[in-house]
Design a protein around this motif. Structure first.
Motif, mmCIF file in Angstrom:
data_model
loop_
_atom_site.group_PDB
_atom_site.id
_atom_site.type_symbol
_atom_site.label_atom_id
_atom_site.label_comp_id
_atom_site.label_asym_id
_atom_site.label_seq_id
_atom_site.Cartn_x
_atom_site.Cartn_y
_atom_site.Cartn_z
ATOM 1 N N ASP A 14 33.644 31.561 40.086
ATOM 2 C CA ASP A 14 33.970 30.212 40.930
ATOM 3 C C ASP A 14 32.331 30.635 41.459
ATOM 4 O OD1 ASP A 14 34.023 28.109 41.922
ATOM 5 O OD2 ASP A 14 34.437 28.652 44.007
ATOM 6 N N ALA A 15 31.822 30.551 40.390
ATOM 7 C CA ALA A 15 29.979 30.553 40.780
ATOM 8 C C ALA A 15 29.685 29.234 40.937
ATOM 9 C CB ALA A 15 29.389 30.818 39.759
ATOM 10 N N ASP A 16 30.118 27.879 40.458
ATOM 11 C CA ASP A 16 30.046 26.546 40.865
ATOM 12 C C ASP A 16 30.024 26.846 42.273
ATOM 13 O OD1 ASP A 16 29.277 26.246 38.340
ATOM 14 O OD2 ASP A 16 30.763 24.763 38.047
ATOM 15 N N GLY A 17 31.351 27.321 42.892
ATOM 16 C CA GLY A 17 31.965 26.865 44.161
ATOM 17 C C GLY A 17 30.938 27.666 45.339
ATOM 18 N N ILE A 18 31.260 28.506 44.461
ATOM 19 C CA ILE A 18 30.298 29.405 45.316
ATOM 20 C C ILE A 18 28.504 28.994 46.480
ATOM 21 C CG2 ILE A 18 29.218 31.911 46.464
ATOM 22 C CD1 ILE A 18 31.782 33.185 44.762
ATOM 23 N N GLN A 24 25.922 23.736 51.060
ATOM 24 C CA GLN A 24 25.853 23.306 52.471
ATOM 25 C C GLN A 24 26.158 23.782 53.384
ATOM 26 O OE1 GLN A 24 26.740 19.332 52.177
ATOM 27 N NE2 GLN A 24 26.189 19.404 50.120
ATOM 28 N N ARG A 25 26.015 25.101 53.184
ATOM 29 C CA ARG A 25 26.040 26.019 54.938
ATOM 30 C C ARG A 25 24.240 25.570 55.277
ATOM 31 N NH1 ARG A 25 27.973 30.918 53.379
ATOM 32 N NH2 ARG A 25 26.085 31.702 53.835
ATOM 33 N N PHE A 26 23.549 25.969 54.591
ATOM 34 C CA PHE A 26 22.520 25.886 54.050
ATOM 35 C C PHE A 26 21.839 24.139 55.304
ATOM 36 C CE2 PHE A 26 18.139 25.230 52.910
ATOM 37 C CZ PHE A 26 17.765 26.105 53.701
ATOM 38 N N ILE A 27 21.909 23.600 54.037
ATOM 39 C CA ILE A 27 21.620 22.096 54.868
ATOM 40 C C ILE A 27 22.424 21.629 56.249
ATOM 41 C CG2 ILE A 27 22.333 19.829 54.458
ATOM 42 C CD1 ILE A 27 22.282 19.984 51.283
ATOM 43 N N GLN A 28 23.748 21.978 56.832
ATOM 44 C CA GLN A 28 24.151 21.610 58.368
ATOM 45 C C GLN A 28 23.367 23.153 59.361
ATOM 46 O OE1 GLN A 28 28.053 21.748 56.403
ATOM 47 N NE2 GLN A 28 28.103 20.581 55.880
ATOM 48 N N ASP A 29 23.210 24.263 59.001
ATOM 49 C CA ASP A 29 22.953 24.871 60.202
ATOM 50 C C ASP A 29 21.834 25.669 59.648
ATOM 51 O OD1 ASP A 29 25.411 23.649 60.552
ATOM 52 O OD2 ASP A 29 26.690 25.430 59.571
ATOM 53 N N GLU A 30 20.623 26.052 58.427
ATOM 54 C CA GLU A 30 19.873 27.058 58.785
ATOM 55 C C GLU A 30 18.498 26.560 58.446
ATOM 56 O OE1 GLU A 30 21.368 29.534 55.628
ATOM 57 O OE2 GLU A 30 23.284 29.105 56.457
ATOM 58 N N ASP A 31 17.789 27.121 58.604
ATOM 59 C CA ASP A 31 16.179 26.775 58.686
ATOM 60 C C ASP A 31 15.889 28.121 57.490
ATOM 61 O OD1 ASP A 31 13.762 25.680 58.756
ATOM 62 O OD2 ASP A 31 13.673 26.477 60.662
ATOM 63 N N GLY A 32 15.084 27.519 57.021
ATOM 64 C CA GLY A 32 14.403 28.934 56.247
ATOM 65 C C GLY A 32 13.774 28.176 55.013
ATOM 66 N N TRP A 33 13.871 28.977 54.340
ATOM 67 C CA TRP A 33 14.276 29.240 53.066
ATOM 68 C C TRP A 33 15.110 29.923 51.888
ATOM 69 C CZ3 TRP A 33 8.540 30.516 50.149
ATOM 70 C CH2 TRP A 33 8.026 30.032 50.983
ATOM 71 N N LEU A 34 16.232 29.046 51.403
ATOM 72 C CA LEU A 34 16.994 29.332 50.066
ATOM 73 C C LEU A 34 16.879 29.374 48.909
ATOM 74 C CD1 LEU A 34 20.250 30.565 50.390
ATOM 75 C CD2 LEU A 34 20.386 27.507 49.553
ATOM 76 N N ALA A 53 28.023 21.214 38.528
ATOM 77 C CA ALA A 53 27.484 20.824 39.538
ATOM 78 C C ALA A 53 26.045 21.924 39.837
ATOM 79 C CB ALA A 53 28.257 23.147 39.462
ATOM 80 N N LEU A 54 25.484 21.940 38.585
ATOM 81 C CA LEU A 54 23.884 21.677 39.183
ATOM 82 C C LEU A 54 23.532 20.660 39.461
ATOM 83 C CD1 LEU A 54 21.273 23.799 39.598
ATOM 84 C CD2 LEU A 54 20.883 23.553 37.011
ATOM 85 N N ALA A 55 23.530 19.508 38.803
ATOM 86 C CA ALA A 55 23.179 18.218 39.052
ATOM 87 C C ALA A 55 23.827 17.649 40.407
ATOM 88 C CB ALA A 55 23.675 17.315 38.407
ATOM 89 N N ARG A 56 24.765 18.157 40.403
ATOM 90 C CA ARG A 56 25.656 18.056 42.046
ATOM 91 C C ARG A 56 24.825 18.758 43.690
ATOM 92 N NH1 ARG A 56 30.303 18.891 39.919
ATOM 93 N NH2 ARG A 56 30.128 20.745 40.884
ATOM 94 N N MET A 57 24.521 19.722 42.856
ATOM 95 C CA MET A 57 23.845 20.550 44.429
ATOM 96 C C MET A 57 22.289 19.831 44.759
ATOM 97 S SD MET A 57 24.588 24.502 43.585
ATOM 98 C CE MET A 57 25.704 24.431 41.330
ATOM 99 N N LEU A 58 21.995 19.625 43.313
ATOM 100 C CA LEU A 58 19.968 19.346 43.374
ATOM 101 C C LEU A 58 20.337 17.811 43.903
ATOM 102 C CD1 LEU A 58 18.878 20.275 39.923
ATOM 103 C CD2 LEU A 58 17.933 20.577 42.290
ATOM 104 N N ASP A 59 21.747 16.781 44.020
ATOM 105 C CA ASP A 59 21.626 15.818 44.688
ATOM 106 C C ASP A 59 21.802 15.580 45.714
ATOM 107 O OD1 ASP A 59 21.004 14.307 42.079
ATOM 108 O OD2 ASP A 59 23.214 14.251 41.536
#
Length: 81
Positions: A14-18, A24-34, A53-59
Motif C-alpha cells: 500500500d505505498a500509495d496509501g502510506i 497529510q500528517r506533514f501538512i497538518q502537524d509538522e514543520d521542516g522538510w519532507l 496517487a502521485l497527482a493527488r499527493m501533488l495537488d
C-alpha cells in the motif's frame, strides 16, 4: 536553527496509501522538510506509487501551500539551504 528533515520510503502493498497519509500528517502537524523517495511509478520497481496517487499527493501539497522541489535543485540553490 535548522528545520527537521524526514526522509522516508513506502513499502508495498500500500505505498500509495502510506505516502498519502504521511503527506497529510506533514501538512497538518509538522514543520521542516519532507523528502519522499519513491521506487518507481505504476508498478515499475519496489514500493511503487500510481500516477493517480502521485497527482493527488501533488495537488494536496500545492493546495496546502507547501513548496515542492527536486533534490538536485534544493542542493544547488542556496535559498533552500
Amino acid at each position: 536553527h535548522g528545520k527537521p528533515i524526514d526522509c522516508t520510503t513506502f513499502p508495498p502493498p500500500d505505498a500509495d496509501g502510506i505516502a498519502e497519509r504521511r503527506i497529510q500528517r506533514f501538512i497538518q502537524d509538522e514543520d521542516g522538510w519532507l523528502v519522499l523517495v519513491f521506487h518507481g511509478l505504476d508498478g515499475e520497481g519496489w514500493g511503487t506509487v500510481s500516477s493517480d496517487a502521485l497527482a493527488r499527493m501533488l495537488d494536496a501539497i500545492q493546495r496546502a501551500g507547501v513548496a515542492v522541489a527536486p533534490p538536485n535543485r534544493v542542493v544547488q540553490e542556496s535559498r533552500f539551504l
